[in-house]
Each structure stands twice: as structure tokens, then as C-alpha cells.
Write an enzyme that holds these catalytic residues in place. Structure first.
Site, mmCIF file in Angstrom:
data_model
loop_
_atom_site.group_PDB
_atom_site.id
_atom_site.type_symbol
_atom_site.label_atom_id
_atom_site.label_comp_id
_atom_site.label_asym_id
_atom_site.label_seq_id
_atom_site.Cartn_x
_atom_site.Cartn_y
_atom_site.Cartn_z
ATOM 1 N N LEU A 65 0.829 -1.201 0.000
ATOM 2 C CA LEU A 65 0.000 0.000 0.000
ATOM 3 C C LEU A 65 0.868 1.257 0.000
ATOM 4 O O LEU A 65 2.058 1.190 0.307
ATOM 5 C CB LEU A 65 -0.912 -0.038 1.234
ATOM 6 C CG LEU A 65 -1.898 -1.220 1.241
ATOM 7 C CD1 LEU A 65 -2.476 -1.454 2.633
ATOM 8 C CD2 LEU A 65 -3.016 -0.975 0.228
ATOM 9 N N PRO A 66 0.275 2.420 -0.314
ATOM 10 C CA PRO A 66 1.098 3.621 -0.465
ATOM 11 C C PRO A 66 1.837 4.080 0.794
ATOM 12 O O PRO A 66 3.033 4.348 0.739
ATOM 13 C CB PRO A 66 0.086 4.686 -0.925
ATOM 14 C CG PRO A 66 -1.046 3.922 -1.540
ATOM 15 C CD PRO A 66 -1.123 2.639 -0.765
ATOM 16 N N THR A 94 6.428 0.571 1.965
ATOM 17 C CA THR A 94 7.438 1.380 2.651
ATOM 18 C C THR A 94 6.696 2.413 3.484
ATOM 19 O O THR A 94 6.033 3.294 2.926
ATOM 20 C CB THR A 94 8.349 2.099 1.635
ATOM 21 O OG1 THR A 94 8.977 1.126 0.815
ATOM 22 C CG2 THR A 94 9.414 2.920 2.356
ATOM 23 N N LYS A 169 15.376 -0.407 5.395
ATOM 24 C CA LYS A 169 15.009 0.181 4.093
ATOM 25 C C LYS A 169 15.334 1.677 4.052
ATOM 26 O O LYS A 169 15.930 2.166 3.098
ATOM 27 C CB LYS A 169 13.506 -0.052 3.857
ATOM 28 C CG LYS A 169 12.852 0.820 2.832
ATOM 29 C CD LYS A 169 12.863 0.230 1.458
ATOM 30 C CE LYS A 169 12.361 1.261 0.452
ATOM 31 N NZ LYS A 169 12.200 0.784 -0.873
ATOM 32 N N LYS A 244 10.048 10.522 -0.858
ATOM 33 C CA LYS A 244 9.226 9.911 0.204
ATOM 34 C C LYS A 244 10.127 9.190 1.219
ATOM 35 O O LYS A 244 9.984 9.356 2.430
ATOM 36 C CB LYS A 244 8.246 8.908 -0.427
ATOM 37 C CG LYS A 244 7.496 8.076 0.598
ATOM 38 C CD LYS A 244 6.706 6.934 -0.020
ATOM 39 C CE LYS A 244 6.220 5.992 1.086
ATOM 40 N NZ LYS A 244 5.505 4.829 0.606
HETATM 41 P P1 NAD Z 1 0.805 2.396 -6.174
HETATM 42 O O1 NAD Z 1 0.195 3.707 -5.775
HETATM 43 O O2 NAD Z 1 1.036 2.117 -7.621
HETATM 44 O O3 NAD Z 1 -0.093 1.189 -5.591
HETATM 45 C C1 NAD Z 1 -0.762 1.216 -4.363
HETATM 46 C C2 NAD Z 1 -2.084 0.479 -4.565
HETATM 47 O O4 NAD Z 1 -2.754 0.401 -3.302
HETATM 48 C C3 NAD Z 1 -3.051 1.214 -5.520
HETATM 49 O O5 NAD Z 1 -3.438 0.336 -6.552
HETATM 50 C C4 NAD Z 1 -4.223 1.617 -4.623
HETATM 51 O O6 NAD Z 1 -5.468 1.590 -5.289
HETATM 52 C C5 NAD Z 1 -4.132 0.548 -3.548
HETATM 53 N N1 NAD Z 1 -4.803 0.918 -2.309
HETATM 54 C C6 NAD Z 1 -4.717 2.088 -1.599
HETATM 55 N N2 NAD Z 1 -5.479 2.017 -0.498
HETATM 56 C C7 NAD Z 1 -6.057 0.793 -0.495
HETATM 57 C C8 NAD Z 1 -6.966 0.125 0.368
HETATM 58 N N3 NAD Z 1 -7.440 0.725 1.474
HETATM 59 N N4 NAD Z 1 -7.367 -1.119 0.049
HETATM 60 C C9 NAD Z 1 -6.896 -1.742 -1.067
HETATM 61 N N5 NAD Z 1 -6.048 -1.157 -1.939
HETATM 62 C C10 NAD Z 1 -5.633 0.093 -1.651
HETATM 63 O O7 NAD Z 1 2.159 2.294 -5.343
HETATM 64 P P2 NAD Z 1 3.423 1.345 -5.662
HETATM 65 O O8 NAD Z 1 4.379 2.040 -6.549
HETATM 66 O O9 NAD Z 1 2.913 -0.021 -6.011
HETATM 67 O O10 NAD Z 1 4.096 1.312 -4.204
HETATM 68 C C11 NAD Z 1 3.547 0.566 -3.137
HETATM 69 C C12 NAD Z 1 4.506 0.645 -1.959
HETATM 70 O O11 NAD Z 1 5.768 0.116 -2.345
HETATM 71 C C13 NAD Z 1 4.760 2.067 -1.460
HETATM 72 O O12 NAD Z 1 4.841 2.048 -0.067
HETATM 73 C C14 NAD Z 1 6.099 2.416 -2.102
HETATM 74 O O13 NAD Z 1 6.834 3.373 -1.362
HETATM 75 C C15 NAD Z 1 6.793 1.059 -2.091
HETATM 76 N N6 NAD Z 1 7.843 0.894 -3.119
HETATM 77 C C16 NAD Z 1 7.619 1.303 -4.391
HETATM 78 C C17 NAD Z 1 8.629 1.119 -5.350
HETATM 79 C C18 NAD Z 1 8.429 1.555 -6.786
HETATM 80 O O14 NAD Z 1 9.391 1.593 -7.547
HETATM 81 N N7 NAD Z 1 7.203 1.870 -7.222
HETATM 82 C C19 NAD Z 1 9.842 0.513 -4.988
HETATM 83 C C20 NAD Z 1 10.017 0.063 -3.686
HETATM 84 C C21 NAD Z 1 8.989 0.265 -2.752
#
Ligand code: NAD
Length: 299
Positions: A65-66, A94, A169, A244
Site C-alpha cells: 500500500l502507499p 514502505t 530500508k 518519500k
Molecule cells: P501504487 O500507488 O502504484 O499502488 C498502491 C495500490 O494500493 C493502488 O493500486 C491503490 O489503489 C491501492 N490501495 C490504496 N489504499 C487501499 C486500500 N485501502 N485497500 C486496497 N487497496 C488500496 O504504489 P506502488 O508504486 O505499487 O508502491 C507501493 C509501496 O511500495 C509504497 O509504499 C512504495 O513506497 C513502495 N515501493 C515502491 C517502489 C516503486 O518503484 N514503485 C519501490 C520500492 C517500494
């Protein structure tokens, strides 16, 4: 068959859930976005209409999740109320350490096993199943968590107790942000001094300035073929996500009373870069700011 509930099927979660399905696990997938659920179904998962439905018979629950507030909400209001007590709960998002520890304590208090298990590696690694996981959990539970994470992982580390995954992390990413800025500054200076940047790469990568940001992820286009600098700084690790993580590191440092002046400077520089409209560019695009060549980036 191992039953996985996967909550949060965004940029990262989509590939991770698909790899769980590919490994022969039954994956119940839920996201607030129907399009994300449909994509997961096309990748071999089963659709769930709610968090409660996804988790009700799960052997393991994985969330991606975000931010902290989403994780606190999903666990506090839904997962803990509906998952069987035997389910392993794994948050791969994260988030801030305080939220990770609070959710961990709440889960433990209700008899669950919980791990904070953030990842290193971006969307491509999520799709390829080559993420690095940093796991914070009780030592006795680690092997069980590792077995669940395996289909999504290149490597899994046990960082320590609750919250240690998030701590590892943000320490790693603070170091990465600082080292990337250092490499970008060095290239900008080399250019101003009339030193051929490619020549500097050859020398720096075999001298004491050598680091991952230089030799594997070179911000100067050319020397490292696979680096995002060779594709217009697209498709890597977004500057907004680096910001972030640097913010999380500074919040944690302030609470812990740690001195992290370079981390603070890195946060300020990525905030500036993001504010100028380049948050969606790879974090190595910072080079063009130091060169005074932001015109080479399309915002
Ligand atoms: P994203 O915004 O693409 O995906 C998050 C998903 O969570 C969305 O599809 C959203 O609809 C869903 N969501 C939000 N609230 C929800 C709820 N209450 N119930 C169900 N679904 C819900 O984000 P991402 O890029 O996939 O990143 C996710 C996590 O991973 C973050 O914490 C980010 O910091 C971490 N991260 C991302 C990357 C990257 O390169 N994108 C790399 C390492 C870590």
C-alpha cells in the site's frame, strides 16, 4: 495449496501478486481500483470484493500500500478483524517505523504473527520476482515469512525485530540518495573542468569513489547501458519515491535523535527537484539540475 490474500495491486503489487500465482498459490486479490483487480485476475489471481473476503481463509496476507495511514487503516479496521489467527501477516509497503511498530503490536496483541517487509527494487524487479526483502519479525517466525516471500524475491534478509525491516530500508535509501547526489555532483564538476565524463566514469569506477550509483546506475548517459539515464530517465526509481523515503528517514532521525545532515540535504535537494516538476523522472535525473541542463528533461 497455500492461500495468499494480496491487498494493493498497484505498480509494485501487480507483479508481486502475479508471481505468487505463478508459484502455484491461490491468490485472492483486492484493490480499491477495479482495473487493478482485473489485471491481477488476468495474471492468474482470483478477485475479492473486499479486504474481508480476501483474507477470510488466508494462510498469509500480503499488503503493498502507499503509506502508513493506508496500512494502519487496512489492518486496524479490516485484516485483524477478518483473517484467521493462523494467518501470517506481511506488510511490504514502505512506511514510517512508528506505524509499522504500532500495527505489529496490535497484530501481536491479537495473537497474529506480523512482519514488516519492505522491498528494494522497482517495478521491473517486482515483475521479475527479483526484489530484495528486509524483514522485521520475531526470529522464531522468520522461516515461515521467508517461505511466503520466496516467489517474489532475489534475496530475503532478516533485519531484526518489529520495525527493523523499515529501519533497514530507510537507512539504505538515505545512503542511496546521498551517494547518487554525490555522483551527480562529481559528473557536473568533471564536465565544468573539461574532463571527459566517460573518461571520469572509467577512472571513478575503478578508484575509491566507486559506488553502486556510479557503476551500476550511472546518471551520465552512455557508460552503463541498462541505466535509466539512457532512456530519458524513464522507468527507474522515481524521484518522488526517493523523496518519500528521505522524508521517512528524516522523521525517524528526528525521533531517534540521530544526526543525519547529509540525509537532510538530500531530502532538500529531492524536494527542490520534485517541486520543479521532475518527481516522475528517475532519481538519477538530478544530474541535469547540477549541470544547469533541466532543459534536457521533459517535465
Ligand atoms: P501504487 O500507488 O502504484 O499502488 C498502491 C495500490 O494500493 C493502488 O493500486 C491503490 O489503489 C491501492 N490501495 C490504496 N489504499 C487501499 C486500500 N485501502 N485497500 C486496497 N487497496 C488500496 O504504489 P506502488 O508504486 O505499487 O508502491 C507501493 C509501496 O511500495 C509504497 O509504499 C512504495 O513506497 C513502495 N515501493 C515502491 C517502489 C516503486 O518503484 N514503485 C519501490 C520500492 C517500494
Amino acid at each position: 495449496m497455500t492461500r495468499i490474500a494480496f491487498i494493493g495491486l498497484g505498480n509494485m503489487g501487480a507483479g508481486m501478486a502475479a508471481n505468487q500465482a505463478k508459484a502455484g498459490r491461490e491468490v485472492m486479490a483486492f484493490d480499491l481500483s477495479q482495473a487493478a483487480v482485473d489485471k491481477a485476475v488476468a495474471a492468474g489471481c482470483r478477485p475479492a470484493a473486499s479486504v474481508a473476503e480476501a483474507v477470510k481463509d488466508a494462510d498469509a496476507v500480503i499488503t503493498m500500500l502507499p503509506a502508513g495511514q493506508h496500512v494502519r487503516g487496512v489492518y486496524g479496521e479490516q485484516v485483524l478483524a477478518h483473517a484467521p489467527k493462523s494467518a501470517l501477516l506481511i506488510d511490504c509497503s514502505t512506511i514510517d517505523i512508528d506505524s509499522a511498530r504500532a500495527v505489529g503490536e496490535q497484530a501481536k496483541g491479537q495473537g497474529f504473527r506480523f512482519a514488516d517487509a519492505p522491498v528494494s527494487g522497482g517495478i521491473m524487479a517486482a515483475e521479475a520476482g527479483t526484489l530484495a526483502f528486509m524483514v522485521g519479525c520475531e526470529t522464531a517466525d522468520y522461516a515461515a515469512f521467508e517461505a511466503i516471500l520466496q516467489p517474489m524475491a532475489r534475496v530475503v534478509f532478516h533485519a531484526g525485530g518489529s520495525g527493523s525491516g523499515q529501519a533497514a530500508k530507510i537507512c539504505n535509501n538515505m545512503l542511496l540518495g546521498i551517494s547518487m547526489i554525490g555522483v551527480c555532483e562529481a559528473f557536473a564538476l568533471a564536465e565544468k573542468l573539461g574532463l571527459d565524463p566517460e573518461r571520469f566514469f572509467e577512472i571513478g569506477s575503478k578508484s575509491s569513489g566507486q559506488c553502486w550509483s556510479l557503476t551500476t546506475y550511472c546518471p551520465w548517459p552512455g557508460p552503463v547501458e541498462t541505466a535509466p539515464s539512457n532512456r530519458g530517465y524513464e522507468g527507474g526509481f522515481l524521484s518522488a519515491l526517493m523523496l518519500k523515503d528521505l522524508k521517512l528517514a528524516q522523521e525517524a532521525a528526528a525521533r531517534a535523535g540521530a544526526s543525519t545532515p547529509m540525509g537532510a540535504q538530500a531530502e532538500a535537494l529531492y524536494a527542490l527537484f520534485d517541486g520543479l516538476g521532475y518527481g516522475q523522472k528517475d532519481f538519477s535525473a538530478m544530474l541535469q539540475m547540477f549541470r544547469g541542463r533541466l532543459d534536457e528533461l521533459t517535465a
